[in-house]
Design an enzyme around this catalytic site. Structure first.
Site, PDB file in Angstrom:
ATOM      1  N   ASP A   1      -1.902   2.803   1.862  1.00  0.00           N
ATOM      2  CA  ASP A   1      -2.406   1.425   1.774  1.00  0.00           C
ATOM      3  C   ASP A   1      -3.867   1.376   2.187  1.00  0.00           C
ATOM      4  OD1 ASP A   1      -2.315  -1.546   1.694  1.00  0.00           O
ATOM      5  OD2 ASP A   1      -2.727  -1.265   3.821  1.00  0.00           O
TER       6      ASP A   1
ATOM      7  N   ARG B   1      -9.200  -1.392  -3.832  1.00  0.00           N
ATOM      8  CA  ARG B   1      -8.930  -2.709  -4.431  1.00  0.00           C
ATOM      9  C   ARG B   1     -10.053  -3.687  -4.098  1.00  0.00           C
ATOM     10  NH1 ARG B   1      -3.713  -4.433  -1.834  1.00  0.00           N
ATOM     11  NH2 ARG B   1      -4.067  -6.364  -2.951  1.00  0.00           N
TER      12      ARG B   1
END
Ligand code: URA
Length: 432
Positions: free
Chosen positions: A161, A168
């Site tokens: 993540d 992202r």
């Protein structure tokens, strides 16, 4: 596995298998898949979405890319709260000690602020000496002994993540429900919790601007929690104006201590009690929400919640007093009227321009910087009355903050009403 085939498959809207997702993501963590390939895949997910099965496979992969806190040998229910983020959203600092004082264990792994929203870690680190970089062993020991501990995501918690979120952030792929769900839930599941209360914000200052979008996100997050066998409740709450009056790290800590002392703004107090009560129910310390609310109010009134907060601060190396801003500047109303809107995003950006937040992840924060709102939606204002006080360093220009604050406030000649604080409580599968 051929990375381009996985990217193509998602680009064409087909469902990926669990193995394909695992190999692709772990390949990225291991360095065999390049940033440009992961970027293309993330954009394909952004446009084509993910099925429930795929979202769960991504969450599991991210979760198992690192270590998971093991609380199985610790008595009692472990329950956390997660907020999707907002301006002046500081409830974690109140809720953690309050719920611990009510007998539920609260292991909190929190994040930093980015953009116009603040982060729990930055707020806590504005307390001189407060250490959020604890090992998982120390984290577990403190949760066991004190009932609550606050740490940040370490390098070994959900590394997939960490790497994917950074990508992202710079590829325009943050606002995507399956990616948000996997990112949030992998970190929450790594805490070793039994239950989770979600505070999903809605409104101008939130990630999700409309009620419909916020409920969709809440439902998707709940499905993941349920798939992982966790008990979950989601509250859809207002972010059309900042929560409480303080925005900025040390100012927000002080406001939380006001609430823990039985004072503080009514909206912050009410939401903190409500979220705490749902955590207390999940933690099995009350049979229903009414008795949980009474218990939450009682630990607040008796000073037990404040005592837990002070012990947590001491245990994690923090000491008072908080640092104070060098100077303040008042922003006065240009005309009279009733406050119709206080755009949270603009207030967040005004606080950021004073040094309270960061534009880039390596920017240094001024812990004392920020602002206090003296007027909120529904309040009457006279021309020349102080709307907001800015807290800042002497050499810092306040022009940008002043423009943003005046832009954020909309005044109306007609009487206005404060917005509802809690729109909906979702207990299972989107039911209220
Ligand atoms: N917070 C997270 O941790 N992840 C996201 O994707 C969005 C918000």
């Amino acid at each position: 596995m051929i990375p381009a085939q996985i990217i193509r498959k998602k680009r064409d809207g087909q469902e990926l298998t669990r193995e394909e997702i695992r190999e692709f993501v772990m390949g990225y963590v291991g360095g065999e898949i390049a940033d440009y390939q992961m970027s293309a895949w993330l954009m394909a997910v952004f446009f084509k979405g993910m099925t429930k099965k795929e979202t769960w496979a991504l969450t599991e992969t991210m979760l198992h890319s690192g270590v998971i806190a093991d609380f199985t040998d610790v008595d009692g229910f472990k329950v956390d709260k997660h907020s999707t983020g907002g301006v002046g959203d500081k409830t974690s600092l109140i809720i953690g000690p309050l719920v611990a004082a009510a007998g539920v264990k609260v292991p909190m792994i929190s994040g930093r602020g980015l953009g116009h929203t603040g982060g729990t870690l930055d707020k806590l680190e504005s307390i001189p000496g407060f250490n959020t970089r604890l090992s998982l062993d120390t984290f577990k020991k403190q949760v066991t002994d004190l009932g609550v501990c606050f740490i940040g995501q370490t390098a070994d918690i959900c590394p997939a993540d960490k790497k994917m979120y950074a990508l992202r952030d710079v590829t325009g792929t943050v606002e995507c429900i399956p990616l948000i769900c996997a990112s949030i839930m992998s970190k929450k599941l790594a805490e070793g919790i039994d239950g989770l209360v979600l505070d999903v914000k809605t409104g101008s200052g939130a990630f999700m601007k409309s009620r419909k979008e916020s409920e969709r996100l809440a439902k998707a997050l709940m499905e993941i929690a349920q798939a992982a066998g966790k008990k979950v409740t989601a509250l859809i709450t207002d972010m059309n104006q900042p929560l409480g009056n303080a925005v900025g790290n040390a100012l927000e800590v002080t406001e939380c201590m006001d609430v823990l002392n039985g004072l503080g703004p009514a909206d912050l107090r009410e939401l903190s009690i409500e979220l705490s009560a749902h955590m207390i129910v999940l933690g099995k310390k009350a049979k229903n929400i009414d008795s949980a609310r009474k218990l939450a109010e009682e630990v607040l009134r008796s000073g037990e919640a404040l005592k837990h907060f002070e012990k947590t601060v001491r245990q994690q190396g923090g000491r008072f007093p908080m640092s104070k801003a060098e100077t303040t500047t008042s922003i006065k109303a240009l005309r009279s009227g009733y406050v119709k809107a206080v755009e949270a995003e603009k207030i967040g950006l005004a606080s950021l321009s004073l040094g309270a937040g960061r534009l880039k992840s390596d920017d240094v924060i001024d812990p004392a910087a920020g602002l206090i709102l003296h007027k909120k939606i529904g309040d009457k204002v006279q021309k020349g009355e102080v709307l907001v006080t800015l807290y800042h360093g002497k050499s810092r220009s306040t022009e940008q903050a002043r423009t943003m604050v005046l832009d954020a406030y909309e005044l109306s000649a007609k009487k206005t009403k404060a917005p509802r604080l809690i729109y909906k409580v979702m207990q299972t599968k989107g039911k209220t």
